[in-house]
Design an enzyme around this catalytic site. Structure first.
Site, mmCIF file in Angstrom:
data_model
loop_
_atom_site.group_PDB
_atom_site.id
_atom_site.type_symbol
_atom_site.label_atom_id
_atom_site.label_comp_id
_atom_site.label_asym_id
_atom_site.label_seq_id
_atom_site.Cartn_x
_atom_site.Cartn_y
_atom_site.Cartn_z
ATOM 1 N N ASP A 15 -5.415 40.151 -56.603
ATOM 2 C CA ASP A 15 -5.442 38.680 -56.162
ATOM 3 C C ASP A 15 -3.862 38.325 -56.148
ATOM 4 O O ASP A 15 -2.995 38.845 -56.580
ATOM 5 C CB ASP A 15 -5.944 37.828 -57.039
ATOM 6 C CG ASP A 15 -6.241 36.323 -56.870
ATOM 7 O OD1 ASP A 15 -6.531 36.169 -55.530
ATOM 8 O OD2 ASP A 15 -5.936 35.651 -57.666
ATOM 9 N N ASP A 17 -2.371 34.464 -55.929
ATOM 10 C CA ASP A 17 -1.808 33.031 -56.583
ATOM 11 C C ASP A 17 -2.366 33.124 -58.094
ATOM 12 O O ASP A 17 -3.570 33.224 -58.101
ATOM 13 C CB ASP A 17 -2.504 32.039 -55.704
ATOM 14 C CG ASP A 17 -1.842 30.603 -56.215
ATOM 15 O OD1 ASP A 17 -0.598 30.736 -56.879
ATOM 16 O OD2 ASP A 17 -2.287 29.372 -55.968
#
Length: 337
Positions: A15, A17
């Site tokens: 991932d 953010d």
């Protein structure tokens, strides 16, 4: 020679953010860790639910943060939506594209023909892709409903209800999808996390098996639940959305395989969370933690003890301040942000 947790895997689905960066600022140690992985020929695919930006724009941001230019790719939920439709529709089929630039760009890359609201033909389109965009209008949302009720396949890039912004939480794509659902009886096919589609697209790019893949994320409800749905091991990093308290109270479907303060945990021995606790800890207001215990084993034992207690129907202290003090004790303060 590879060492640490990552030595057990051939590739990483990561991932962005809260894991690699927070806005324009990299999470401490994340870029250095990722560059170390690529230097060791461990392939990385960054998988994001954010459908608004094309993958190349996300890649430019990563390079600006100092990530090397090779050994990694980016896939977005827009690309997962386009891949889903490309498997079901002929080339150049018109698809109503709602959202930011990432949506039409992904459809074009997949050989389909994105059309905006001003370009819609009189006849119903075969499919609709709905993703987040800051300029999405009421007319577009209404048209999604009209097209779906006329028989169009409806694909949502993700159902994230909230989008974090510099000014605070804002409505995410899930909120806009819910708006359309409130006026129809239809349900979209969702490709973003926690659905498995995005992770399967990323794994296919890695060209490795499920057991050879490690998912890294900061959100239990999307990153980790998605990894479990896709049958892959996962590492929860406490540098983003989910806290230690969230992890301790996670439902079984959202429990990771490992936990670490940040991505640097990939280069350290893995804290496996599906084994018996290594230390005896009490998770009550009167509980006293052994200050001399190894912090890594203590972290593992806290989480596994909490899960075992909850699964047995026992009580675990829920006081937020208690968990914050525990994070300080485990040197996790500042991991979230």
């Amino acid at each position: 020679m590879r060492s640490g947790l990552i030595a057990q895997y051939l590739g990483v689905i990561c991932d962005l953010d809260g894991v690699v960066y927070r806005g324009a600022t990299p999470v401490s140690g994340s870029v250095e860790t990722l560059n170390h992985l690529t230097a060791e020929d461990i392939a990385i695919v960054f998988a994001t639910n954010n459908a608004s930006r094309p993958a190349h724009a996300v890649g430019e941001h990563l390079r600006e943060l100092g990530l090397g230019s090779q050994g990694w790719e980016v896939v977005t939920s827009s690309q997962a939506a386009a891949a889903y439709l490309a498997d079901r529709l002929p080339t150049r089929t018109p698809v109503f594209a709602v959202g930011g630039p990432g949506v039409p760009h992904a459809l074009t890359q997949a050989g389909l023909l994105p059309v905006g609201i001003s370009e819609l033909p009189d006849a119903p389109v075969a499919a609709v892709v709905q993703g987040l965009g800051i300029d999405v209008t009421w007319r577009e949302l209404a048209e999604v409903g009209y097209q779906v009720q006329r028989g169009a396949m409806w694909v949502a890039t993700n159902l994230d209800l909230m989008l974090p912004t510099a000014r605070g939480p804002a409505p995410g794509n899930g909120a806009l999808v819910a708006t359309v659902q409130s006026a129809t009886a239809a349900t979209p096919h969702v490709v973003g996390k926690p659905a498995a589609d995005l992770y399967e697209l990323a794994r296919n790019l890695l060209k490795i098996e499920h057991t050879e893949t490690l998912v890294c994320g900061d959100r239990l409800d999307t990153d980790i639940a998605g990894a479990n749905a896709a049958g892959m091991d996962s590492l929860l990093v406490l540098s983003g959305a989910s806290s230690l308290r969230d992890l301790a109270f996670a439902a079984p479907a959202a429990r990771p395989t490992y936990v670490a303060a940040s991505l640097t945990g990939l280069l350290q021995p893995g804290l496996h969370l599906h084994e018996a606790p290594q230390l005896s800890v009490a998770l009550t207001s009167a509980g006293i933690l052994n200050a001399d215990a190894d912090r890594e084993r203590l972290l593992q034992s806290v989480v596994t003890t909490a899960w075992a207690a909850l699964d047995a129907g026992d009580e675990v202290i829920a006081d937020t301040d208690w968990w914050l003090r525990l994070e300080e004790h485990l040197c996790l303060t500042g991991a979230t942000g």
